[in-house]
Design a protein around this motif. Structure first.
Motif, PDB file in Angstrom:
ATOM      1  N   GLY A  54       0.829  -1.202   0.000  1.00  0.00           N
ATOM      2  CA  GLY A  54       0.000   0.000   0.000  1.00  0.00           C
ATOM      3  C   GLY A  54       0.861   1.248   0.000  1.00  0.00           C
ATOM      4  O   GLY A  54       2.074   1.185  -0.207  1.00  0.00           O
ATOM      5  N   ASN A  55       0.215   2.370   0.256  1.00  0.00           N
ATOM      6  CA  ASN A  55       0.891   3.671   0.276  1.00  0.00           C
ATOM      7  C   ASN A  55       0.218   4.572   1.291  1.00  0.00           C
ATOM      8  O   ASN A  55      -0.974   4.443   1.555  1.00  0.00           O
ATOM      9  CB  ASN A  55       0.792   4.359  -1.101  1.00  0.00           C
ATOM     10  CG  ASN A  55       1.525   3.602  -2.174  1.00  0.00           C
ATOM     11  OD1 ASN A  55       2.744   3.537  -2.155  1.00  0.00           O
ATOM     12  ND2 ASN A  55       0.781   3.002  -3.090  1.00  0.00           N
ATOM     13  N   TRP A  56       0.999   5.516   1.821  1.00  0.00           N
ATOM     14  CA  TRP A  56       0.418   6.546   2.662  1.00  0.00           C
ATOM     15  C   TRP A  56      -0.457   7.455   1.804  1.00  0.00           C
ATOM     16  O   TRP A  56      -0.164   7.668   0.623  1.00  0.00           O
ATOM     17  CB  TRP A  56       1.508   7.367   3.347  1.00  0.00           C
ATOM     18  CG  TRP A  56       2.338   6.570   4.301  1.00  0.00           C
ATOM     19  CD1 TRP A  56       3.652   6.256   4.183  1.00  0.00           C
ATOM     20  CD2 TRP A  56       1.898   5.969   5.524  1.00  0.00           C
ATOM     21  NE1 TRP A  56       4.053   5.500   5.259  1.00  0.00           N
ATOM     22  CE2 TRP A  56       3.002   5.310   6.098  1.00  0.00           C
ATOM     23  CE3 TRP A  56       0.673   5.931   6.195  1.00  0.00           C
ATOM     24  CZ2 TRP A  56       2.922   4.622   7.306  1.00  0.00           C
ATOM     25  CZ3 TRP A  56       0.594   5.240   7.397  1.00  0.00           C
ATOM     26  CH2 TRP A  56       1.709   4.590   7.942  1.00  0.00           C
ATOM     27  N   GLY A  59     -12.740   7.594  10.618  1.00  0.00           N
ATOM     28  CA  GLY A  59     -12.467   8.151   9.305  1.00  0.00           C
ATOM     29  C   GLY A  59     -11.062   7.941   8.768  1.00  0.00           C
ATOM     30  O   GLY A  59     -10.686   8.536   7.757  1.00  0.00           O
ATOM     31  N   PHE A  60     -10.281   7.102   9.425  1.00  0.00           N
ATOM     32  CA  PHE A  60      -8.946   6.791   8.917  1.00  0.00           C
ATOM     33  C   PHE A  60      -9.058   5.859   7.717  1.00  0.00           C
ATOM     34  O   PHE A  60     -10.037   5.126   7.577  1.00  0.00           O
ATOM     35  CB  PHE A  60      -8.101   6.113  10.002  1.00  0.00           C
ATOM     36  CG  PHE A  60      -7.523   7.075  11.005  1.00  0.00           C
ATOM     37  CD1 PHE A  60      -6.198   7.462  10.928  1.00  0.00           C
ATOM     38  CD2 PHE A  60      -8.304   7.587  12.024  1.00  0.00           C
ATOM     39  CE1 PHE A  60      -5.660   8.335  11.849  1.00  0.00           C
ATOM     40  CE2 PHE A  60      -7.781   8.469  12.953  1.00  0.00           C
ATOM     41  CZ  PHE A  60      -6.459   8.847  12.868  1.00  0.00           C
ATOM     42  N   THR A  61      -8.044   5.891   6.876  1.00  0.00           N
ATOM     43  CA  THR A  61      -7.949   5.025   5.704  1.00  0.00           C
ATOM     44  C   THR A  61      -6.846   4.002   5.944  1.00  0.00           C
ATOM     45  O   THR A  61      -5.741   4.363   6.361  1.00  0.00           O
ATOM     46  CB  THR A  61      -7.616   5.855   4.449  1.00  0.00           C
ATOM     47  OG1 THR A  61      -8.663   6.799   4.240  1.00  0.00           O
ATOM     48  CG2 THR A  61      -7.472   4.967   3.216  1.00  0.00           C
ATOM     49  N   TYR A  62      -7.165   2.738   5.664  1.00  0.00           N
ATOM     50  CA  TYR A  62      -6.139   1.702   5.739  1.00  0.00           C
ATOM     51  C   TYR A  62      -5.139   1.950   4.609  1.00  0.00           C
ATOM     52  O   TYR A  62      -5.526   2.111   3.454  1.00  0.00           O
ATOM     53  CB  TYR A  62      -6.755   0.305   5.601  1.00  0.00           C
ATOM     54  CG  TYR A  62      -5.716  -0.781   5.497  1.00  0.00           C
ATOM     55  CD1 TYR A  62      -4.979  -1.166   6.609  1.00  0.00           C
ATOM     56  CD2 TYR A  62      -5.442  -1.387   4.279  1.00  0.00           C
ATOM     57  CE1 TYR A  62      -3.993  -2.138   6.516  1.00  0.00           C
ATOM     58  CE2 TYR A  62      -4.465  -2.374   4.179  1.00  0.00           C
ATOM     59  CZ  TYR A  62      -3.742  -2.744   5.300  1.00  0.00           C
ATOM     60  OH  TYR A  62      -2.770  -3.705   5.195  1.00  0.00           O
ATOM     61  N   CYS A  63      -3.839   1.977   4.944  1.00  0.00           N
ATOM     62  CA  CYS A  63      -2.811   2.312   3.959  1.00  0.00           C
ATOM     63  C   CYS A  63      -1.893   1.149   3.601  1.00  0.00           C
ATOM     64  O   CYS A  63      -1.316   1.146   2.517  1.00  0.00           O
ATOM     65  CB  CYS A  63      -1.969   3.479   4.469  1.00  0.00           C
ATOM     66  SG  CYS A  63      -2.912   5.010   4.632  1.00  0.00           S
ATOM     67  N   GLY A  64      -1.714   0.178   4.487  1.00  0.00           N
ATOM     68  CA  GLY A  64      -0.814  -0.933   4.214  1.00  0.00           C
ATOM     69  C   GLY A  64      -0.221  -1.483   5.495  1.00  0.00           C
ATOM     70  O   GLY A  64      -0.765  -1.288   6.584  1.00  0.00           O
ATOM     71  N   ALA A  67      -1.402  -0.293   9.131  1.00  0.00           N
ATOM     72  CA  ALA A  67      -1.173   1.145   9.235  1.00  0.00           C
ATOM     73  C   ALA A  67      -2.303   1.941   8.593  1.00  0.00           C
ATOM     74  O   ALA A  67      -2.813   1.564   7.539  1.00  0.00           O
ATOM     75  CB  ALA A  67       0.162   1.502   8.595  1.00  0.00           C
ATOM     76  N   TYR A  68      -2.641   3.048   9.226  1.00  0.00           N
ATOM     77  CA  TYR A  68      -3.744   3.916   8.805  1.00  0.00           C
ATOM     78  C   TYR A  68      -3.291   5.364   8.836  1.00  0.00           C
ATOM     79  O   TYR A  68      -2.367   5.716   9.570  1.00  0.00           O
ATOM     80  CB  TYR A  68      -4.932   3.763   9.756  1.00  0.00           C
ATOM     81  CG  TYR A  68      -5.461   2.358   9.884  1.00  0.00           C
ATOM     82  CD1 TYR A  68      -6.589   1.945   9.174  1.00  0.00           C
ATOM     83  CD2 TYR A  68      -4.834   1.428  10.697  1.00  0.00           C
ATOM     84  CE1 TYR A  68      -7.090   0.661   9.306  1.00  0.00           C
ATOM     85  CE2 TYR A  68      -5.319   0.130  10.829  1.00  0.00           C
ATOM     86  CZ  TYR A  68      -6.438  -0.235  10.128  1.00  0.00           C
ATOM     87  OH  TYR A  68      -6.918  -1.527  10.249  1.00  0.00           O
ATOM     88  N   GLN A  69      -3.992   6.180   8.062  1.00  0.00           N
ATOM     89  CA  GLN A  69      -3.699   7.622   8.061  1.00  0.00           C
ATOM     90  C   GLN A  69      -4.985   8.378   7.827  1.00  0.00           C
ATOM     91  O   GLN A  69      -5.908   7.902   7.133  1.00  0.00           O
ATOM     92  CB  GLN A  69      -2.689   7.956   6.957  1.00  0.00           C
ATOM     93  CG  GLN A  69      -2.251   9.413   6.939  1.00  0.00           C
ATOM     94  CD  GLN A  69      -1.177   9.669   5.897  1.00  0.00           C
ATOM     95  OE1 GLN A  69      -1.041   8.970   4.897  1.00  0.00           O
ATOM     96  NE2 GLN A  69      -0.378  10.704   6.130  1.00  0.00           N
TER      97      GLN A  69
END
Length: 164
Positions: free
Chosen positions: A84-86, A142-147, A159-161
């Motif tokens: 994934g990506n940030w 409201g965080f997005t799963y990033c990888g 990880a989430y951002q």
């Protein structure tokens, strides 16, 4: 109820460790058997958070009900993300670590996030794959799963951002 969030101080460490013990019990009861094993986080870890100005307590009517670390970037374990990506990878960010609360303290995660986003608009957080409770509240906020990231120990974390 009057909820406040303030910087933790060394005199609060025993109360903080009691909160962490309660959080570990919740983890184990919900099937998360491996996160925060081997006495982690230790008193020394919490004292280090406090020493660098990143340890915080959540109090309800003057009683500590939760703890978390709110630390500025860069976080070395966030330097590489896999599968994934940030969302945003150029601006400074803060990381939230070591969230722990008593089971009867409701709305703590939202209170912590409101506090954190009042101080930074770019927040990253991670959790263990088995921590279904934390995954749920992270996504609900409201965080997005990033990888996947890897801790210095080599352990995997989801990880989430979230940016505002």
């Amino acid at each position: 109820m009057n909820r406040t969030i303030t910087k933790a101080n060394p005199q609060q460490v025993d109360d903080i460790m009691n909160v962490i013990a309660a959080a570990k019990k919740i983890m184990r009861q919900s099937g998360n058997m491996h996160q925060w094993a081997d006495n982690y986080p230790t008193t020394d870890v919490i004292l280090h958070d406090i020493e660098i100005g990143g340890g915080y307590v959540v109090e309800d009517d003057g009683t500590i009900v939760a703890y978390f670390a709110f630390l500025p970037s860069p976080d070395p374990t966030y330097a590489k993300i896999y599968e994934g990506n940030w969302i945003e990878d150029t601006l400074p960010y803060h990381v939230v670590h070591r969230i722990a609360s008593y089971p009867d303290a409701h709305g703590v995660f939202k209170s912590i996030m409101d506090f954190c986003f009042a101080h930074d608009s770019n927040i990253r957080i991670d959790t263990h794959r088995d921590n279904q409770i934390m995954q749920h509240v992270i996504l609900k906020e409201g965080f997005t799963y990033c990888g996947i990231i890897y801790l210095l120990s080599g352990d995997e974390r989801l990880a989430y951002q979230k940016t505002k």
